[in-house]
Design an enzyme around this catalytic site. Structure first.
Site, PDB file in Angstrom:
ATOM      1  N   LYS A 162      25.840   7.930 -12.998  1.00 22.92           N
ATOM      2  CA  LYS A 162      25.450   6.541 -13.225  1.00 22.92           C
ATOM      3  C   LYS A 162      24.221   6.431 -14.138  1.00 22.92           C
ATOM      4  O   LYS A 162      23.554   7.437 -14.408  1.00 22.92           O
ATOM      5  CB  LYS A 162      25.225   5.845 -11.873  1.00 22.92           C
ATOM      6  CG  LYS A 162      26.501   5.834 -10.981  1.00 22.92           C
ATOM      7  CD  LYS A 162      27.574   4.959 -11.537  1.00 22.92           C
ATOM      8  CE  LYS A 162      28.963   4.954 -10.934  1.00 22.92           C
ATOM      9  NZ  LYS A 162      29.302   5.303  -9.622  1.00 22.92           N
TER      10      LYS A 162
HETATM   11  C1  LIG Z   1      30.346   5.051  -8.432  1.00 20.52           C
HETATM   12  C2  LIG Z   1      30.934   3.809  -7.884  1.00 20.52           C
HETATM   13  C3  LIG Z   1      30.813   3.471  -6.524  1.00 20.52           C
HETATM   14  C4  LIG Z   1      30.300   4.418  -5.503  1.00 20.52           C
HETATM   15  O1  LIG Z   1      29.015   4.830  -5.697  1.00 20.52           O
HETATM   16  P1  LIG Z   1      28.420   5.972  -4.747  1.00 20.52           P
HETATM   17  O2  LIG Z   1      26.953   5.904  -4.992  1.00 20.52           O
HETATM   18  O3  LIG Z   1      29.030   7.263  -5.218  1.00 20.52           O
HETATM   19  O4  LIG Z   1      28.796   5.652  -3.370  1.00 20.52           O
HETATM   20  C5  LIG Z   1      31.259   2.239  -6.112  1.00 20.52           C
HETATM   21  N1  LIG Z   1      31.820   1.375  -6.963  1.00 20.52           N
HETATM   22  C6  LIG Z   1      31.997   1.678  -8.268  1.00 20.52           C
HETATM   23  C7  LIG Z   1      32.616   0.664  -9.168  1.00 20.52           C
HETATM   24  C8  LIG Z   1      31.575   2.915  -8.763  1.00 20.52           C
HETATM   25  O5  LIG Z   1      31.774   3.231 -10.046  1.00 20.52           O
END
Ligand SMILES: *Cc1c(COP(=O)(O)O)cnc(C)c1O
Length: 385
Positions: free
Chosen positions: A184
């Protein structure tokens, strides 16, 4: 062709992050404590939110958000098929029913004009997902929420630093969940943050740590008392000071990261929009996208190959790429449980077959960006219909 494989989304971690982790490990407190507190304050100040609760994932944030807002068995939550499974899994976790609504063809975000038809007396909550970092069209969604008495939980996993009509994502709905997963825009390796009103977050905070009335930092610290009470059967969703120390460094870099992402996206679009093979991503005039993903769409009629082969040929040229997302209604669990057909969400389904996410991260050099452009144009040019 480039000599070394360009991976799709490596983390942008620098010496300061490594030093910060080492400092935390040398300190006497490595789990939820002062660094987490500092990160919560700094992050919510950055977003302009009234409060922040640091967690071990965005998924945990979404789960706690639903629980905190009282979403449970018998309720329905309206969301999008164009998302990661976590958004929908948490709706199942609380015993509610996910109700999918198809997306807008330009942004691939939930289509507000289709939402009202999906509202029933059981609808409790809207869960917009800001796909690729472009905020959903929130005003019509908030209007519907007000009219029907619904809560709004935003999946902002992609949307750190994004804004909608001058409002930062994280200050719009009732609760907003961010992700700090390794890929991210801002990472703590694993991690997440819930933003919203302090009163809601207080409840979520208790649920995030076993349902205990007091966390360990407050019990073991100076002046702390050993006593606590369990006031709900909570979860183990807390962030550690190790993660928070990475997050604090990443937060300092975020403006720079975002500038570089925007620059790269602009460079891609400038080249790809010259060719008939592609539809480049749109950024609506009333939003600032966080450019988490650069999602290029193939105009299938102009090419002899499909998306899958396109990605294979990019990989053969040492360019990593990915697909966001396999729509929720195609996954066996959801397909079977809710008897979905592929065409139940035709916009999501049709676009799924033509999307390619290209490398987009702040560590890309100008020559990496040129390599991606060259490879994409070469694959398209040698496979034109
Ligand atoms: C990455 C992601 C998540 C989950 O995030 P985590 O921190 O891994 O739990 C949820 N929704 C979307 C759209 C994502 O891309």
């Amino acid at each position: 062709m480039r000599a070394r494989f360009l991976s799709f989304s490596p983390p942008a971690i620098f010496e300061e992050e490594i030093e910060a982790v080492a400092d935390t490990l040398r300190s006497e407190w490595i789990t939820t404590g002062p660094k987490v507190e500092e990160f919560e304050r700094a992050f919510s100040a950055f977003v302009g939110a009234r409060g922040g609760l640091a967690l071990n994932s965005c998924t945990a944030g979404l789960h706690l958000a639903l629980l905190t807002l009282g979403v449970g068995p018998g309720d329905e939550v309206i969301t999008t098929p164009m998302t990661f499974c976590a958004s929908v899994n948490v709706i199942e976790h609380v015993g509610a029913r996910p109700v999918l609504v198809d997306v807008e063809p330009d942004t691939l975000n939930i289509d507000p004009s289709r939402v009202e038809k999906a509202i029933t007396p059981r609808t409790k909550c809207l869960m917009p997902v800001h796909f690729s970092g472009q905020p959903c069209d929130m005003d019509p969604l908030l209007l519907l929420a007000g009219k029907h008495g619904l809560k709004v939980v935003e999946d902002a996993a992609h949307a750190v630093a994004a804004s909608y009509r001058g409002r930062m994502v994280g200050t719009i709905g009732d609760l907003t969940a961010f992700s700090f997963y390794a890929t991210k825009n801002l990472t703590t390796a694993e991690g997440g943050m819930l933003t919203g009103e302090p009163k809601l977050l207080e409840h979520a905070r208790v649920l995030s740590l076993h349902g205990m009335s007091k966390d360990a930092w407050r019990r073991y610290g100076r002046g702390g008392s050993w006593f606590y009470e369990v006031i709900a059967p909570g979860f183990k969703y807390n962030m550690t000071d190790i993660q928070a120390s990475i997050g604090l460094q990443q937060l300092r870099r975020l403006d720079g990261f975002q500038r570089r992402r925007r620059e790269i996206a602009a460079a891609y679009s400038q080249e790809f929009s010259k060719h008939p093979y592609f539809q480049t991503p749109t950024e609506r005039p009333d939003v600032v996208s966080s450019w988490h993903l650069y999602v290029l769409r193939l105009n299938r009629k102009t090419l002899r190959i499909g998306r899958d082969t396109f990605i294979e040929e990019l990989a053969a040229l040492n360019i990593g790429a990915s697909v966001h997302f396999i729509p929720i209604h195609l996954h066996p669990y959801y397909r079977t449980k809710y008897a979905y057909g592929p065409d139940d969400f035709p916009v999501a389904f049709a676009n799924y077959h033509r999307t390619i996410s290209l490398p987009l991260h702040p560590k890309l050099t100008d020559s990496d960006v040129q390599d991606v452009i060259d490879a994409v144009l070469r694959v398209a040019g040698s496979n034109r219909a």
